[in-house]
Design an enzyme around this catalytic site. Structure first.
Site, PDB file in Angstrom:
ATOM      1  N   ARG A   1       0.831  -1.128   0.012  1.00 16.54           N
ATOM      2  CA  ARG A   1      -0.071   0.054   0.131  1.00 16.54           C
ATOM      3  C   ARG A   1       0.964   1.168  -0.045  1.00 16.54           C
ATOM      4  O   ARG A   1       1.874   1.227   0.510  1.00 16.54           O
ATOM      5  CB  ARG A   1      -0.985  -0.112   1.086  1.00 16.54           C
ATOM      6  CG  ARG A   1      -2.266   0.854   1.198  1.00 16.54           C
ATOM      7  CD  ARG A   1      -2.969   0.881   2.234  1.00 16.54           C
ATOM      8  NE  ARG A   1      -3.463  -0.580   2.855  1.00 16.54           N
ATOM      9  CZ  ARG A   1      -4.442  -0.946   3.252  1.00 16.54           C
ATOM     10  NH1 ARG A   1      -5.019   0.043   4.148  1.00 16.54           N
ATOM     11  NH2 ARG A   1      -4.789  -2.303   3.515  1.00 16.54           N
TER      12      ARG A   1
ATOM     13  N   SER B   1      -8.565   0.035   0.766  1.00 19.44           N
ATOM     14  CA  SER B   1      -9.429  -0.268   1.837  1.00 19.44           C
ATOM     15  C   SER B   1      -9.932   1.211   2.150  1.00 19.44           C
ATOM     16  O   SER B   1     -10.556   1.899   1.366  1.00 19.44           O
ATOM     17  CB  SER B   1      -8.713  -0.950   2.922  1.00 19.44           C
ATOM     18  OG  SER B   1      -9.661  -1.079   4.164  1.00 19.44           O
ATOM     19  N   HIS B   2      -9.628   1.528   3.483  1.00 17.45           N
ATOM     20  CA  HIS B   2      -9.952   2.801   4.102  1.00 17.45           C
ATOM     21  C   HIS B   2      -9.276   4.158   4.002  1.00 17.45           C
ATOM     22  O   HIS B   2      -9.581   5.247   4.309  1.00 17.45           O
ATOM     23  CB  HIS B   2     -10.148   2.681   5.755  1.00 17.45           C
ATOM     24  CG  HIS B   2      -9.056   2.328   6.411  1.00 17.45           C
ATOM     25  ND1 HIS B   2      -8.454   1.203   6.164  1.00 17.45           N
ATOM     26  CD2 HIS B   2      -7.948   3.184   6.710  1.00 17.45           C
ATOM     27  CE1 HIS B   2      -7.190   0.923   6.932  1.00 17.45           C
ATOM     28  NE2 HIS B   2      -6.783   2.355   7.272  1.00 17.45           N
TER      29      HIS B   2
ATOM     30  N   LYS C   1      -3.853  -6.537  -2.247  1.00 19.89           N
ATOM     31  CA  LYS C   1      -4.081  -7.476  -1.454  1.00 19.89           C
ATOM     32  C   LYS C   1      -3.952  -8.733  -2.118  1.00 19.89           C
ATOM     33  O   LYS C   1      -4.611  -8.838  -3.122  1.00 19.89           O
ATOM     34  CB  LYS C   1      -5.519  -7.406  -0.708  1.00 19.89           C
ATOM     35  CG  LYS C   1      -5.572  -6.186   0.258  1.00 19.89           C
ATOM     36  CD  LYS C   1      -6.939  -6.314   0.978  1.00 19.89           C
ATOM     37  CE  LYS C   1      -6.849  -5.075   1.988  1.00 19.89           C
ATOM     38  NZ  LYS C   1      -8.126  -5.199   2.730  1.00 19.89           N
TER      39      LYS C   1
ATOM     40  N   ASP D   1     -16.403  -0.160   5.173  1.00 19.50           N
ATOM     41  CA  ASP D   1     -15.425   0.430   4.557  1.00 19.50           C
ATOM     42  C   ASP D   1     -14.994   0.516   3.100  1.00 19.50           C
ATOM     43  O   ASP D   1     -15.993   0.119   2.418  1.00 19.50           O
ATOM     44  CB  ASP D   1     -13.833   0.074   5.272  1.00 19.50           C
ATOM     45  CG  ASP D   1     -13.455  -1.476   4.925  1.00 19.50           C
ATOM     46  OD1 ASP D   1     -14.497  -2.042   4.319  1.00 19.50           O
ATOM     47  OD2 ASP D   1     -12.450  -1.884   5.292  1.00 19.50           O
TER      48      ASP D   1
ATOM     49  N   ASP E   1     -13.292  -1.131   0.692  1.00 21.84           N
ATOM     50  CA  ASP E   1     -13.272  -2.323  -0.146  1.00 21.84           C
ATOM     51  C   ASP E   1     -14.356  -3.202   0.542  1.00 21.84           C
ATOM     52  O   ASP E   1     -14.427  -4.470   0.050  1.00 21.84           O
ATOM     53  CB  ASP E   1     -11.899  -3.158  -0.018  1.00 21.84           C
ATOM     54  CG  ASP E   1     -11.375  -3.285   1.489  1.00 21.84           C
ATOM     55  OD1 ASP E   1     -11.731  -2.862   2.271  1.00 21.84           O
ATOM     56  OD2 ASP E   1     -10.458  -4.223   1.359  1.00 21.84           O
TER      57      ASP E   1
ATOM     58  N   ASP F   1     -14.970  -5.114   3.086  1.00 25.55           N
ATOM     59  CA  ASP F   1     -14.768  -6.452   3.788  1.00 25.55           C
ATOM     60  C   ASP F   1     -15.037  -6.287   5.284  1.00 25.55           C
ATOM     61  O   ASP F   1     -15.611  -7.154   6.119  1.00 25.55           O
ATOM     62  CB  ASP F   1     -13.383  -6.980   3.576  1.00 25.55           C
ATOM     63  CG  ASP F   1     -12.204  -5.955   4.040  1.00 25.55           C
ATOM     64  OD1 ASP F   1     -12.499  -4.838   4.370  1.00 25.55           O
ATOM     65  OD2 ASP F   1     -11.151  -6.603   4.115  1.00 25.55           O
ATOM     66  N   ARG F   2     -14.972  -4.801   5.849  1.00 21.60           N
ATOM     67  CA  ARG F   2     -15.398  -4.597   7.285  1.00 21.60           C
ATOM     68  C   ARG F   2     -16.670  -4.021   7.438  1.00 21.60           C
ATOM     69  O   ARG F   2     -17.122  -3.281   6.490  1.00 21.60           O
ATOM     70  CB  ARG F   2     -14.154  -3.831   7.815  1.00 21.60           C
ATOM     71  CG  ARG F   2     -12.984  -4.305   8.150  1.00 21.60           C
ATOM     72  CD  ARG F   2     -12.283  -3.421   9.203  1.00 21.60           C
ATOM     73  NE  ARG F   2     -11.950  -2.292   8.264  1.00 21.60           N
ATOM     74  CZ  ARG F   2     -11.465  -1.099   8.804  1.00 21.60           C
ATOM     75  NH1 ARG F   2     -11.803  -0.812  10.141  1.00 21.60           N
ATOM     76  NH2 ARG F   2     -11.249   0.044   7.923  1.00 21.60           N
TER      77      ARG F   2
ATOM     78  N   HIS G   1     -13.559  -7.520  11.506  1.00 21.33           N
ATOM     79  CA  HIS G   1     -13.447  -8.527  10.605  1.00 21.33           C
ATOM     80  C   HIS G   1     -13.694  -9.627  11.230  1.00 21.33           C
ATOM     81  O   HIS G   1     -13.746 -10.004  12.368  1.00 21.33           O
ATOM     82  CB  HIS G   1     -11.893  -8.757  10.514  1.00 21.33           C
ATOM     83  CG  HIS G   1     -11.190  -7.571   9.644  1.00 21.33           C
ATOM     84  ND1 HIS G   1     -11.112  -7.605   8.211  1.00 21.33           N
ATOM     85  CD2 HIS G   1     -10.330  -6.568  10.002  1.00 21.33           C
ATOM     86  CE1 HIS G   1     -10.479  -6.570   7.787  1.00 21.33           C
ATOM     87  NE2 HIS G   1     -10.116  -5.810   8.559  1.00 21.33           N
TER      88      HIS G   1
END
Length: 479
Positions: free
Chosen positions: A14, A103-104, A113, A243, A245, A247-248, A330
């Site tokens: 990242r 992500s965030h 990822k 978030d 992406d 996933d959370r 998560h």
């Protein structure tokens, strides 16, 4: 610090685009990942590649595909996906995969990822360092044949997979507000909710990686303000905050009160144990004590883990655990290729509300026995030395070093652990009530400051001009 050391993190790659992460570097990572996948899995024929909605995503996605196909390995273009869609695709198609996402993080960032086939994690201890080495040396596969590119749309299959975790016959009409924060939830949430008896109110559902409304970081309370207001305004039963992406997820009850990741873990654990009595359930060591207490009370076996998806997935594989939760939002499911999915967790909470015919506030209050500090970050000169000094000050309490230092003093406990990437110590503390929690945070903070000052006097580099550690409240954003 060289650019590779900057962008290769504990769990992913990242950095700022293009200063730290550009198309050339991403192309090299693509070739290195294809080489690494062949090393680990033998005859790998294809690698899955998706991306989120960030402005730089199109160029970097193409660069990664170019890197993969330059080695003679085929690429499967998944298009726009959430990160949990990548893990689903990797499991369903039994292939390694990558998604371009940060992500965030703010819009100027992007990242990668990675996972091996069956959604097996690739982190600093499970392959990232080897990939970094291959990028650095350029010793990657060469092929006279360039790999092909195939495009696949797995969104319908993914949506059906997520819905399979709940019993559609017990679901009843509920009003759900979902704040997509202009991230990938705007694509996947409507697909998952299609055909379910829920009234979905999608907030900021347009895919826009500039995040024009608020940051896609729901662990920060200020980013829940619009969702909380919408829940109250519309009389919704629940709010979901995703978030970037997707996933959370973090939940908000019908009173617009945020539900902690620990509380959500306990609710989902109870649902899992109802369907699978005696199951092993994982929880990371900064989850509330209510999580293992709930698991034991319901006949399950709690197993405590380090923080981080690579650790949880490994322990899940070792123990056969049915579910695992992290305080950071998560939630991992054995039957989801041991990968995490905020969408699956969301549906399981909604199913629980339908089964019990009770509001989320009443269900959540059942698991809100203690007061937590939230994560408090200390910038200190020598994290390990400070941890050692703090340990000595609490030598009368039960301690362990599973992940940093955990001190259990009976009615209260705290964990102090170093960041994976910065000279920070992260404090999480839990006590019987808010007043006692605030008092004990002050006590432990004083001990940390005293320990840091002692390290400075003995030759460390002071983090602040007064010799004391800088303190800020935050959250571990492993995503």
């Amino acid at each position: 610090m060289d650019v590779l050391s900057k962008v290769f993190k504990a769990y992913d790659i990242r950095g700022v685009v293009p200063d730290e992460l550009d198309a050339d570097l991403v192309r090299r990572v693509g070739a290195a990942f294809a080489t690494f996948a062949r090393e680990r899995e033998g005859d790998v024929h294809r690698i899955l590649v998706g991306r989120d909605m960030r402005p730089s995503g199109g160029e970097l996605h193409q660069a990664f595909v170019d890197g993969v196909t330059s080695t003679g390995v085929d690429a499967v273009d998944l298009g726009l996906i959430s990160t949990d869609m990548l893990f689903f695709a990797s499991g369903r198609l039994d292939a390694p995969g990558a998604t371009l996402t940060a992500s965030h993080n703010p819009p100027r960032y992007n990242g990668i990822k990675l996972c091996l086939s069956q959604a097996r994690p690739v982190g600093v201890d499970t392959g990232l360092l080897r990939i970094k080495e291959l990028v650095s040396t350029g010793e990657v596969l060469s092929s006279e044949r360039r790999g092909s590119v195939e495009t696949i749309d797995l969104l319908p299959d993914f949506a059906a997979h997520v819905r399979s975790f709940v019993d559609p016959h017990v679901l009843r009409p509920l009003k759900v507000v979902a704040d997509a924060a202009n991230g990938m939830a705007g694509l996947v949430v409507p697909a998952v909710f299609e055909g379910l008896p829920f009234e979905l109110d999608l907030l900021y559902g347009e895919l826009d990686g500039t995040f024009p409304n608020h940051p896609a970081d729901p662990i920060q309370p200020e980013n829940l303000a619009d969702l909380r207001a919408r829940v109250l305004e519309t009389g919704a039963d629940v709010g979901l905050a995703f978030d970037g992406d997707a996933d959370r997820v973090f939940l908000v009850d019908e009173r617009a009160r945020p539900i902690s990741g620990s509380t959500t873990t306990a609710i989902v654990a109870a649902a899992v144990l109802e369907k699978e009595p005696g199951a092993v359930i994982l929880h990371n060591l900064i989850c509330s004590k209510v999580v293992p207490e709930t698991i034991r009370a319901l006949g399950g076996r709690p197993v405590r883990t380090k923080v981080g998806h690579s650790f949880i997935k490994a322990v899940m594989a070792e123990t056969g655990a049915a579910f695992g939760g992290e305080h950071s939002g998560h939630y991992y499911f054995r039957d989801n290729y041991r990968a995490d999915s905020g969408l699956i967790a969301s549906l399981m909470v909604l199913e629980r509300m339908c089964r019990e015919e009770k509001p989320l506030s009443e269900i959540a209050d059942r698991y809100s026995k203690y007061a937590a500090s939230g994560e408090i970050n200390f910038e200190v000169p020598d994290p390990e030395a400070v941890i050692g000094a703090v340990s000595e000050r609490f030598e009368g309490c039960e301690q362990d070093r599973l992940d940093g230092l955990t001190v259990d003093c009976g009615e209260w406990w705290f964990n102090l652990r170093p960041s994976n990437t910065e000279p920070l110590l992260r404090l999480n503390l839990e006590a019987p009530d808010a007043d006692r929690c605030a008092e004990l945070v002050g006590t432990v903070t004083d001990v940390i400051r005293e320990a840091a000052s002692g390290v400075t006097r003995s030759g460390g580099v002071a983090a602040g001009t007064d010799g004391h550690p800088r303190v800020n409240r935050g959250e571990e954003k492993q995503s």
